[in-house]
Design an enzyme around this catalytic site. Structure first.
Site, short mmCIF file in Angstrom:
data_model
loop_
_atom_site.label_atom_id
_atom_site.label_comp_id
_atom_site.label_asym_id
_atom_site.label_seq_id
_atom_site.Cartn_x
_atom_site.Cartn_y
_atom_site.Cartn_z
N GLY A 16 -3.08 13.76 18.86
CA GLY A 16 -4.25 13.08 18.31
C GLY A 16 -5.29 12.82 19.38
O GLY A 16 -5.90 11.74 19.43
N VAL A 68 1.65 17.72 13.45
CA VAL A 68 2.86 17.02 13.92
C VAL A 68 3.89 16.84 12.81
O VAL A 68 5.05 16.51 13.09
CB VAL A 68 2.51 15.64 14.54
N ASN A 94 0.23 9.67 19.94
CA ASN A 94 -0.91 8.89 19.47
C ASN A 94 -1.36 9.27 18.06
O ASN A 94 -2.00 8.47 17.38
CB ASN A 94 -2.09 9.07 20.44
N SER A 146 0.90 -0.32 16.64
CA SER A 146 -0.21 -1.12 16.14
C SER A 146 0.24 -2.56 15.99
O SER A 146 1.43 -2.84 15.74
CB SER A 146 -0.69 -0.61 14.78
N TYR A 159 1.13 1.57 6.22
CA TYR A 159 0.81 1.68 7.64
C TYR A 159 1.65 0.72 8.48
O TYR A 159 2.20 1.10 9.52
CB TYR A 159 -0.68 1.40 7.86
N ALA A 161 4.57 -0.51 7.74
CA ALA A 161 5.95 -0.01 7.76
C ALA A 161 6.10 1.12 8.78
O ALA A 161 7.11 1.19 9.50
CB ALA A 161 6.35 0.49 6.36
N LYS A 163 4.36 1.63 11.52
CA LYS A 163 4.26 1.16 12.90
C LYS A 163 5.43 0.24 13.28
O LYS A 163 5.85 0.21 14.44
CB LYS A 163 2.92 0.46 13.12
#
Length: 252
Positions: A16, A68, A94, A146, A159, A161, A163
């Site tokens: 990324g 990925v 990333n 995050s 999101y 979950a 991270k």
């Protein structure tokens, strides 16, 4: 006196890496003398801009389009990097996406895309790269997590979950790879001024600032510098940690 992070001659992969935080990491590593290859998902123009900007400063960085979510593609790309550089010393996971909505409004694809990219993607890339580090018995892996992984917010269940999973993966992998002298850490950004956070900042910027002790949004370089530290020789005795770079977000 400038600190020497030991990057000269090191081979690094940043996923990324064409925009935002990833680009800042690529630029910082390249400035330190690392041989940097960044993987990107699909924005050819953004990737080309990174390569051209670094070339203008006399630095060479390599761009590779890699999904990925595709484990075979990750293995093939890692082998190409290792063949060219002779080794892989640093990996920064990333790459990530968001698909925000309240839980009952999430579509199947909103959940699948976030988990496949943010979690399975880290598994795919790390499984592809780790053998090269294990063979040399040295390496640095830094995952970009995050603040949402520990301090969830409305509309971010998928999101958050993903991270939270990355934080747990980081700690478990640190245990697994420590005997091979490979450190594994994570950086957890708060609200950073990037394209990914633009919609949230425009919608509730003032309210969010009031929940940040430093009363400002972070910059991509703020996160890149934390990644630089964890991937550097200065962090030889640091592993299994999640470093928050959030300005004191949600502490009040």
């Amino acid at each position: 006196m400038a600190l020497d992070g030991g990057y000269a001659g090191k081979v690094a992969i940043v996923t990324g890496g064409s925009r935002g935080i990833g680009r800042a990491i690529v630029e910082l590593f390249a400035a330190e003398g690392a041989d940097v290859t960044f993987w990107y998902g699909g924005n050819d123009a953004a990737a080309g801009a990174v390569v051209e900007a670094q070339a203008a400063q006399g630095r060479i960085v390599h761009a590779m389009k890699v999904d990925v979510r595709d484990s075979a593609a990750c293995r093939a790309a890692a082998e190409l990097v290792a063949d060219r550089g002779g080794r892989i010393d640093v990996l920064v996971n990333n790459a990530g996406v968001i698909r925000d909505n309240v839980m009952v409004g999430l579509e199947d694809d909103d959940i699948r895309t976030v988990l496949d990219t943010n979690v399975a993607g880290v598994f795919n890339v790390t499984r592809a790269v780790a053998p090269f580090m294990i063979s040399k018995r040295v390496g640095r892996i830094v995952n970009v997590s995050s603040v949402s992984g520990a301090k969830g917010g409305r509309g971010q269940t998928n999101y958050a979950a993903s991270k939270g999973a990355i934080d747990a993966l980081t700690r478990a992998l640190a245990v697994e790879l420590a005997p091979r002298r490979i450190t594994v850490n994570a950086v957890a950004p708060g609200v950073i001024e990037t394209e990914m956070s633009e919609a949230v900042r425009e919608l509730a910027g003032d309210e969010i600032r009031q929940r940040i002790l430093l009363r400002r949004f972070g910059q991509p370089r703020d996160v890149a510098q934390a990644v630089w530290y964890l991937a550097s020789s200065l962090a030889d005795y640091v592993t299994g940690q999640v470093l928050y770079v959030d300005g004191g977000f949600k502490m009040e």
